[in-house]
Motif scaffolding. Structure first.
Motif, PDB file in Angstrom:
ATOM      1  N   SER A 170     -39.747  39.576-113.095  1.00  0.00           N
ATOM      2  CA  SER A 170     -40.948  39.497-112.873  1.00  0.00           C
ATOM      3  C   SER A 170     -41.510  38.436-113.738  1.00  0.00           C
ATOM      4  CB  SER A 170     -41.777  41.006-112.456  1.00  0.00           C
ATOM      5  OG  SER A 170     -42.759  40.948-112.829  1.00  0.00           O
ATOM      6  N   LYS A 218     -45.191  33.996-106.006  1.00  0.00           N
ATOM      7  CA  LYS A 218     -44.710  34.209-106.653  1.00  0.00           C
ATOM      8  C   LYS A 218     -46.606  35.222-106.630  1.00  0.00           C
ATOM      9  CE  LYS A 218     -45.074  31.537-110.484  1.00  0.00           C
ATOM     10  NZ  LYS A 218     -44.902  30.996-111.979  1.00  0.00           N
ATOM     11  N   ASN A 259     -42.770  35.041-114.057  1.00  0.00           N
ATOM     12  CA  ASN A 259     -44.442  34.727-114.267  1.00  0.00           C
ATOM     13  C   ASN A 259     -44.734  33.524-115.792  1.00  0.00           C
ATOM     14  OD1 ASN A 259     -45.626  35.677-112.390  1.00  0.00           O
ATOM     15  ND2 ASN A 259     -45.094  37.613-113.136  1.00  0.00           N
ATOM     16  N   LEU A 288     -46.624  43.137-108.408  1.00  0.00           N
ATOM     17  CA  LEU A 288     -46.474  43.862-109.065  1.00  0.00           C
ATOM     18  C   LEU A 288     -46.194  43.944-110.428  1.00  0.00           C
ATOM     19  CD1 LEU A 288     -42.910  45.187-108.434  1.00  0.00           C
ATOM     20  CD2 LEU A 288     -42.316  42.992-109.046  1.00  0.00           C
ATOM     21  N   HIS A 321     -46.993  37.932-104.949  1.00  0.00           N
ATOM     22  CA  HIS A 321     -46.042  38.746-104.638  1.00  0.00           C
ATOM     23  C   HIS A 321     -45.720  39.503-105.800  1.00  0.00           C
ATOM     24  CE1 HIS A 321     -42.774  40.992-104.567  1.00  0.00           C
ATOM     25  NE2 HIS A 321     -43.337  41.714-103.258  1.00  0.00           N
ATOM     26  N   PHE A 322     -45.120  38.326-107.316  1.00  0.00           N
ATOM     27  CA  PHE A 322     -45.456  38.914-108.291  1.00  0.00           C
ATOM     28  C   PHE A 322     -46.545  39.443-108.784  1.00  0.00           C
ATOM     29  CE2 PHE A 322     -41.364  37.483-107.833  1.00  0.00           C
ATOM     30  CZ  PHE A 322     -39.756  38.983-107.850  1.00  0.00           C
ATOM     31  N   ASP A 323     -47.198  38.847-108.676  1.00  0.00           N
ATOM     32  CA  ASP A 323     -48.495  39.534-108.991  1.00  0.00           C
ATOM     33  C   ASP A 323     -48.857  40.927-108.705  1.00  0.00           C
ATOM     34  OD1 ASP A 323     -48.848  37.402-110.848  1.00  0.00           O
ATOM     35  OD2 ASP A 323     -49.739  36.645-108.967  1.00  0.00           O
TER      36      ASP A 323
END
Length: 405
Positions: free
Chosen positions: A72, A190, A76, A196, A192-194
């Motif tokens: 992650s 991106k 980022n 997570l 989605h990883f925000d």
């Protein structure tokens, strides 16, 4: 929502290990779990709302969670940090050729009702490969693939990447470059990883957890929800006061009975007067509320740290609740709390174990992998007895001191 996460050649993990959140075709003794604990995505796919990871100290639980965190953070942060590949390259250390083998991260997930598979490999000098696949007409198709500096794009699925192949540095991800040029699909990945959130044993994100709760307290809706949960958890807090000038502490109002038997309100500092358990519950509760309302996936190490077992269980139950969890929020956590090994709380496919093999490599497996485990078995007792492995082999401590005594 995470479908599965895979990692290879990272810290104590040598061979490929996969944490799957796909619900297995099983029937629990408590049939309500088969409804409440899963997310029905399609007729053919159901995902688990939570997963608990058990194992002895040093077995690799934290390394699995750290791998999710590193992936992650790499996505980022690597756009603006050329040295990240070198800092994040932590290969399996007990193999003579480990430094020549890349670290492998891959995640399959669903975002905005679309299914993706994204991953990359890297060593201490550069990104070696990268790939993004999606679903088109019910079949998986590639969006782009990368081998070193050679990037191949499927223009039918990933038009946004066309013309950007030569703009990717060896230490950056092509996904980041496409996102920087306003790529729609890249933005989804991106985003989605925000959604997570990972907190590992080193507490890299623990300050963020508290600051998140503090920010939520400044909104009346969230403040009301946080107060309700604190009092439902029997903390006896009447009011919470947040000072704009102090992002490290809050003040709470408690009602106490003085020496004369009179009730009066007392202002107390969370940082200076409250127990570690109260502070930890306060830190995590804002994240839990936001996760349930927004459909976040949160991954936590030492989940039960300083929490009463009843509170830890209640937090897990919140994620299983069809009333509270309407957007597919997921909770993945590593823990030593065997009280949660309850057939009335978790299905067999929600219980995972990490254990070191004879080569000192971490292996991840599920209780569902064991044949012959009855639905009415006492998972807690059987685990402590060693039936599932993943426990420490403790010798006789008394003999260590016999001669000295």
């Amino acid at each position: 929502m995470i479908i599965e996460f895979s990692v290879q050649n990272f810290r104590s993990i040598k061979e490929m290990q996969t944490l799957s959140m796909v619900a297995a075709p099983l029937k629990s003794k408590n049939s309500q779990l088969d409804k409440d604990n899963v997310i029905q995505v399609t007729n053919k796919l159901s995902l688990l709302k939570s997963a608990a990871i058990y194992g002895a100290n040093g077995s690799g639980k934290s390394n699995l969670i750290l791998a999710i965190l590193y992936m992650s953070l790499f996505i980022n942060k690597s756009m603006n940090d050329d040295e990240m590949v070198q800092r994040f390259y932590k290969p399996y250390i007990f193999h003579q050729n480990s430094n020549s083998i890349p670290i492998f991260f891959q995640i399959q997930f669903i975002f905005n009702n679309k299914r993706y598979r994204y991953g990359f490999e890297f060593n201490e000098t550069r990104v070696l490969s990268e790939w993004l696949f999606g679903i088109a007409d019910k079949n998986e198709v590639y969006y782009f693939t990368r081998e070193l500096d050679n990037i191949k794009i499927n223009e039918n699925q990933f038009k946004e990447g066309k013309g950007l192949e030569n703009k990717t540095s060896p230490t950056n991800l092509f996904l980041n470059v496409s996102h920087a040029f306003n790529g729609i699909i890249s933005k989804e990945i991106k985003n989605h990883f925000d959604l997570l959130f990972v907190d590992n044993v080193n507490k890299i994100m623990s300050k963020y957890k508290q600051s998140l709760t503090l920010k939520l307290l400044k909104q009346s809706h969230y403040k009301s929800e946080i107060l309700k949960l604190l009092n439902t958890a029997d903390f006896g807090i009447k009011e919470i006061l947040v000072e704009d000038s102090d992002e490290t502490d809050i003040f709470i109002v408690r009602s106490i009975t003085d020496e004369n038997g009179n009730n009066r309100d007392v202002l107390m500092s969370m940082r200076n007067h409250e127990s570690q358990g109260t502070r930890n519950f306060f830190k995590i509760i804002g994240l839990v509320i936001l996760a349930l309302e927004s459909g976040l996936t949160i991954v936590l190490d030492e989940f039960e740290a300083s929490l009463h077992p009843i509170l830890a269980k209640k937090i897990v139950e919140m994620f299983h609740s069809s009333k509270l969890n309407k957007k597919g929020a997921q909770l993945i956590f590593a823990t030593h709390d065997t009280n949660l090994l309850d057939a009335n709380l978790l299905r067999r496919d929600q219980i995972f174990f990490t254990e070191k093999n004879k080569k000192n490599e971490t292996e991840l497996y599920s209780l569902y992998d064991f044949k012959g485990v009855r639905n009415d078995a006492s998972y807690e007792k059987d685990y402590i007895k060693g039936k599932y492995g993943a426990i420490p082999f403790v010798g006789d401590f008394e003999t260590l001191f016999e001669e000295a005594l």
